[in-house]
Motif scaffolding. Structure first.
Motif, PDB file in Angstrom:
ATOM      1  N   THR A   1      63.052  75.188  24.118  1.00 25.00           N
ATOM      2  CA  THR A   1      62.420  73.975  23.551  1.00 25.00           C
ATOM      3  C   THR A   1      60.943  74.090  22.501  1.00 25.00           C
ATOM      4  O   THR A   1      60.692  75.331  22.719  1.00 25.00           O
ATOM      5  CB  THR A   1      62.298  72.815  24.352  1.00 25.00           C
ATOM      6  OG1 THR A   1      61.060  74.056  25.637  1.00 25.00           O
ATOM      7  CG2 THR A   1      63.919  72.678  25.304  1.00 25.00           C
TER       8      THR A   1
ATOM      9  N   GLU B   1      58.454  75.033  24.823  1.00 27.30           N
ATOM     10  CA  GLU B   1      58.348  76.270  25.407  1.00 27.30           C
ATOM     11  C   GLU B   1      57.770  77.452  24.292  1.00 27.30           C
ATOM     12  O   GLU B   1      57.094  78.671  24.849  1.00 27.30           O
ATOM     13  CB  GLU B   1      59.216  76.582  26.197  1.00 27.30           C
ATOM     14  CG  GLU B   1      60.640  76.725  25.800  1.00 27.30           C
ATOM     15  CD  GLU B   1      61.938  76.776  26.306  1.00 27.30           C
ATOM     16  OE1 GLU B   1      62.176  75.995  27.333  1.00 27.30           O
ATOM     17  OE2 GLU B   1      62.655  78.235  27.287  1.00 27.30           O
TER      18      GLU B   1
ATOM     19  N   ALA C   1      54.220  77.282  23.737  1.00 29.05           N
ATOM     20  CA  ALA C   1      53.634  77.968  25.323  1.00 29.05           C
ATOM     21  C   ALA C   1      53.818  79.344  24.769  1.00 29.05           C
ATOM     22  O   ALA C   1      52.497  80.174  25.249  1.00 29.05           O
ATOM     23  CB  ALA C   1      54.175  77.583  26.747  1.00 29.05           C
TER      24      ALA C   1
ATOM     25  N   GLU D   1      50.591  82.812  24.824  1.00 34.36           N
ATOM     26  CA  GLU D   1      50.898  83.383  25.593  1.00 34.36           C
ATOM     27  C   GLU D   1      50.478  84.822  24.634  1.00 34.36           C
ATOM     28  O   GLU D   1      50.129  85.747  25.331  1.00 34.36           O
ATOM     29  CB  GLU D   1      51.447  83.934  26.369  1.00 34.36           C
ATOM     30  CG  GLU D   1      52.233  84.879  27.348  1.00 34.36           C
ATOM     31  CD  GLU D   1      53.479  85.226  28.030  1.00 34.36           C
ATOM     32  OE1 GLU D   1      53.600  83.685  29.333  1.00 34.36           O
ATOM     33  OE2 GLU D   1      53.707  86.118  28.750  1.00 34.36           O
TER      34      GLU D   1
ATOM     35  N   GLN E   1      47.587  85.703  23.191  1.00 32.31           N
ATOM     36  CA  GLN E   1      46.276  85.588  24.207  1.00 32.31           C
ATOM     37  C   GLN E   1      45.716  87.536  25.082  1.00 32.31           C
ATOM     38  O   GLN E   1      44.928  87.867  24.661  1.00 32.31           O
ATOM     39  CB  GLN E   1      46.081  84.653  25.294  1.00 32.31           C
ATOM     40  CG  GLN E   1      45.954  83.868  25.422  1.00 32.31           C
ATOM     41  CD  GLN E   1      45.939  82.841  26.821  1.00 32.31           C
ATOM     42  OE1 GLN E   1      47.041  83.066  27.431  1.00 32.31           O
ATOM     43  NE2 GLN E   1      45.236  82.004  27.043  1.00 32.31           N
TER      44      GLN E   1
ATOM     45  N   PRO F   1      44.361  77.844  22.043  1.00 33.87           N
ATOM     46  CA  PRO F   1      45.658  77.949  21.817  1.00 33.87           C
ATOM     47  C   PRO F   1      46.549  77.208  20.333  1.00 33.87           C
ATOM     48  O   PRO F   1      45.081  76.561  20.136  1.00 33.87           O
ATOM     49  CB  PRO F   1      45.869  77.496  22.805  1.00 33.87           C
ATOM     50  CG  PRO F   1      44.248  77.339  23.519  1.00 33.87           C
ATOM     51  CD  PRO F   1      43.429  77.533  22.870  1.00 33.87           C
TER      52      PRO F   1
ATOM     53  N   ARG G   1      60.814  87.617  25.239  1.00 28.02           N
ATOM     54  CA  ARG G   1      59.931  86.780  26.320  1.00 28.02           C
ATOM     55  C   ARG G   1      60.877  85.453  26.317  1.00 28.02           C
ATOM     56  O   ARG G   1      60.751  84.914  28.007  1.00 28.02           O
ATOM     57  CB  ARG G   1      58.389  86.507  26.603  1.00 28.02           C
ATOM     58  CG  ARG G   1      58.106  85.983  27.451  1.00 28.02           C
ATOM     59  CD  ARG G   1      57.955  86.019  29.000  1.00 28.02           C
ATOM     60  NE  ARG G   1      56.840  85.015  29.488  1.00 28.02           N
ATOM     61  CZ  ARG G   1      57.081  84.521  30.065  1.00 28.02           C
ATOM     62  NH1 ARG G   1      58.987  83.418  30.460  1.00 28.02           N
ATOM     63  NH2 ARG G   1      56.923  83.804  30.691  1.00 28.02           N
TER      64      ARG G   1
ATOM     65  N   LYS H   1      54.905  76.974  33.300  1.00 29.01           N
ATOM     66  CA  LYS H   1      55.900  77.338  32.285  1.00 29.01           C
ATOM     67  C   LYS H   1      56.003  78.200  33.389  1.00 29.01           C
ATOM     68  O   LYS H   1      57.697  78.569  33.384  1.00 29.01           O
ATOM     69  CB  LYS H   1      54.440  78.649  32.300  1.00 29.01           C
ATOM     70  CG  LYS H   1      54.708  79.300  30.842  1.00 29.01           C
ATOM     71  CD  LYS H   1      53.770  80.522  30.640  1.00 29.01           C
ATOM     72  CE  LYS H   1      53.362  80.621  29.130  1.00 29.01           C
ATOM     73  NZ  LYS H   1      52.339  81.843  29.645  1.00 29.01           N
TER      74      LYS H   1
ATOM     75  N   ILE I   1      60.221  76.175  32.937  1.00 28.78           N
ATOM     76  CA  ILE I   1      60.869  76.719  32.264  1.00 28.78           C
ATOM     77  C   ILE I   1      61.711  78.116  33.104  1.00 28.78           C
ATOM     78  O   ILE I   1      62.979  78.299  32.500  1.00 28.78           O
ATOM     79  CB  ILE I   1      60.795  77.125  31.298  1.00 28.78           C
ATOM     80  CG1 ILE I   1      59.646  74.947  30.571  1.00 28.78           C
ATOM     81  CG2 ILE I   1      60.888  77.707  30.320  1.00 28.78           C
ATOM     82  CD1 ILE I   1      58.498  75.629  29.322  1.00 28.78           C
TER      83      ILE I   1
ATOM     84  N   SER J   1      42.579  84.843  29.391  1.00 30.73           N
ATOM     85  CA  SER J   1      43.356  85.299  28.562  1.00 30.73           C
ATOM     86  C   SER J   1      43.788  86.162  29.362  1.00 30.73           C
ATOM     87  O   SER J   1      45.292  86.407  29.042  1.00 30.73           O
ATOM     88  CB  SER J   1      42.788  86.606  27.510  1.00 30.73           C
ATOM     89  OG  SER J   1      42.293  85.941  26.884  1.00 30.73           O
TER      90      SER J   1
ATOM     91  N   PRO K   1      48.278  84.832  32.017  1.00 26.77           N
ATOM     92  CA  PRO K   1      49.825  84.736  31.535  1.00 26.77           C
ATOM     93  C   PRO K   1      49.820  85.807  32.900  1.00 26.77           C
ATOM     94  O   PRO K   1      51.037  85.674  33.605  1.00 26.77           O
ATOM     95  CB  PRO K   1      50.522  85.241  30.950  1.00 26.77           C
ATOM     96  CG  PRO K   1      48.739  85.312  29.911  1.00 26.77           C
ATOM     97  CD  PRO K   1      47.889  84.795  30.820  1.00 26.77           C
TER      98      PRO K   1
END
Lengths: 214, 226
Positions: free
Chosen positions: A25, A28, A31, A35, A38, A143, A168, B11, B14, B172, B175
């Motif tokens: 989706t 996700e 997100a 990630e 970052q 973000p 990922r 997260k 998912i 940071s 995750p």
């Protein structure tokens, strides 16, 4: 520096997973892109910032706070002169009186000592005060939320980020799909290592188990 | 902007193919919170990105001092701002005759054989420092006290789905917490057991810890000496 929107990055990531917007989706993928931004930034440090320590040096003050917008400091300059970085333990071992040496007794300020991510010390201590301390470092990425949100990125980082996201997002699938794809993390680590941002950083060991032929 | 527990939870859902929340029962929200709390504590201990400096007074004749609970472990110690070397009980017993009763200027420190929140100085201090209350954030060399530097403990370790991740973990690095929680889930016997994904998540966790150590610059060197 080229500018990319979240929409651009999403299009590139979807191209890696055959445009499957049903299985992966938009939320996700967004997100995972954040990630990736970052972690790539922490590993490669593309989002640099430079900020003066508020008020400059204070006479006879040893420890200073790192400006809040800096995630971790990489360089410190004192009146535009770069200081040598040295760890707290080697500092204590090599300069026994480091906490009391001042510019009156030991010459000009020459070193900075990071103490975690929020504080650092200088050696020798500035006895007069009123001088500038400029901290350069890596700052957190903002973000990306809407497709129109933008990020300045060199092309080399874009391909790193997209490759990362491509492997990922399939973590949730597991099995052979993930196993085959996960090996791309080694390519990611190798490329990060080649950037030589952190000389001492060691990529972990990760292998994919070979399947036994039936 | 602090990362929220909810964003890590979303997260994780998912990654476990439970997009609407953990309802299948293979992993519960309580398990997730427990694993996350453990991951936060482990990351603070292993990475030590945010450090605390704590200085307290020294009393002549007293060799043991307590360390505040918000300093997870002692990485360096200083007396009056001067570095004192780490040692061990074994080293002292093998190299120093009657070390237990020896007095003099502080040269070394050790923690083995003591409670987790204690530190012992060798030789036993023969002079007191200035009288002052324990102070955070400075070495105060003029007070001739004992300074310890170590990773800061997380400000809170009781999380709910509405909490923020403690500020000791920079955004940071959050995750990597996700990967630690996933590693625990994938490596535990049960419906979610998946060795390959457990290996992957463990490697990602190591990536984060190694990065944090590189950033700190000196930690690897300290580990070699121990």
């Amino acid at each position: 520096m080229p500018v990319y929107t979240l929409g651009d990055l999403k299009t590139m990531v979807y191209a890696r997973v055959e445009g499957n917007t049903q299985l992966y989706t938009a939320a996700e993928v967004t997100a995972i892109i954040n990630e990736s931004l970052q972690l790539t930034n922490a590993l490669a440090g593309f989002n640099e910032a430079r900020t003066f320590v508020s008020g400059g040096t204070v006479a006879n003050q040893l420890v200073y706070s790192i400006p809040a917008n800096i995630l971790f400091p990489t360089r410190v300059t004192f009146n535009n002169r770069e200081l040598d970085k040295i760890g707290l333990t080697p500092m204590g071992e090599s300069y026994r009186n480091w906490a009391t040496d001042t510019t009156n007794t030991y010459g000009p300020v020459a070193r900075w000592i990071p103490i975690g991510l929020t504080t650092f010390a200088i050696h020798p201590i500035d006895a007069t005060g009123g001088n500038t301390l400029l901290v350069t470092g890596v700052s957190e990425t903002t973000p990306l939320v809407s497709d129109g949100d933008v990020m300045e990125l060199d092309d080399e980082f874009v391909s790193l980020i997209v490759d990362y996201c491509g492997h990922r997002v399939v973590l949730k699938e597991g099995g052979k799909v993930f196993s085959d794809s996960s090996i791309l993390i080694q390519t990611f680590w190798r490329e990060i290592k080649e950037l030589k941002r952190w000389e001492t950083w060691k990529a972990p060991r990760y292998f994919v188990q070979a399947q036994q032929p039936k | 902007m602090a990362t929220t527990v909810a964003s890590i939870y979303t997260k994780l859902c998912i990654d476990l193919l439970e997009n609407g929340g953990l309802v299948l029962g293979t992993v519960t929200s309580d398990q997730f919170l427990k694993y996350l709390e453990e991951a936060i504590l482990e990351f603070c201990q292993e990475a030590g990105l945010k450090k605390k400096i704590y200085t307290q007074k020294i009393t002549s004749g007293t060799s043991q001092y307590s360390i505040p609970v918000d300093v997870l472990q002692v990485q360096c110690a200083f007396r009056g701002g001067k570095f004192i070397d780490p040692t061990s009980l074994e080293q002292l017993q093998n190299s120093e005759y009657e070390w237990v009763s020896k007095t003099g200027p502080t040269q070394q420190w050790f923690q083995d054989g003591l409670a987790a929140d204690m530190i012992q100085l060798f030789p036993i201090p023969d002079a007191s420092g200035a009288v002052f209350s324990g102070t955070y954030g400075d070495f105060l060399p003029a007070n001739n006290g004992l300074t310890v530097v170590g990773p800061a403990a997380p400000t809170t370790l009781t999380l709910t789905l509405l909490s923020d991740i403690p500020t000791e973990i920079p955004d940071s690095f959050t995750p990597y917490l996700n990967y630690r929680v996933l590693y625990r889930i994938f490596s535990t016997d049960g419906e979610c057991y998946d060795q390959q994904r457990a290996y992957y998540c463990d490697a990602r966790w190591q990536e984060g810890v190694n990065l944090a150590r590189s950033i700190m610059g000196e930690v690897l060197q300290e580990r070699r000496r121990r």
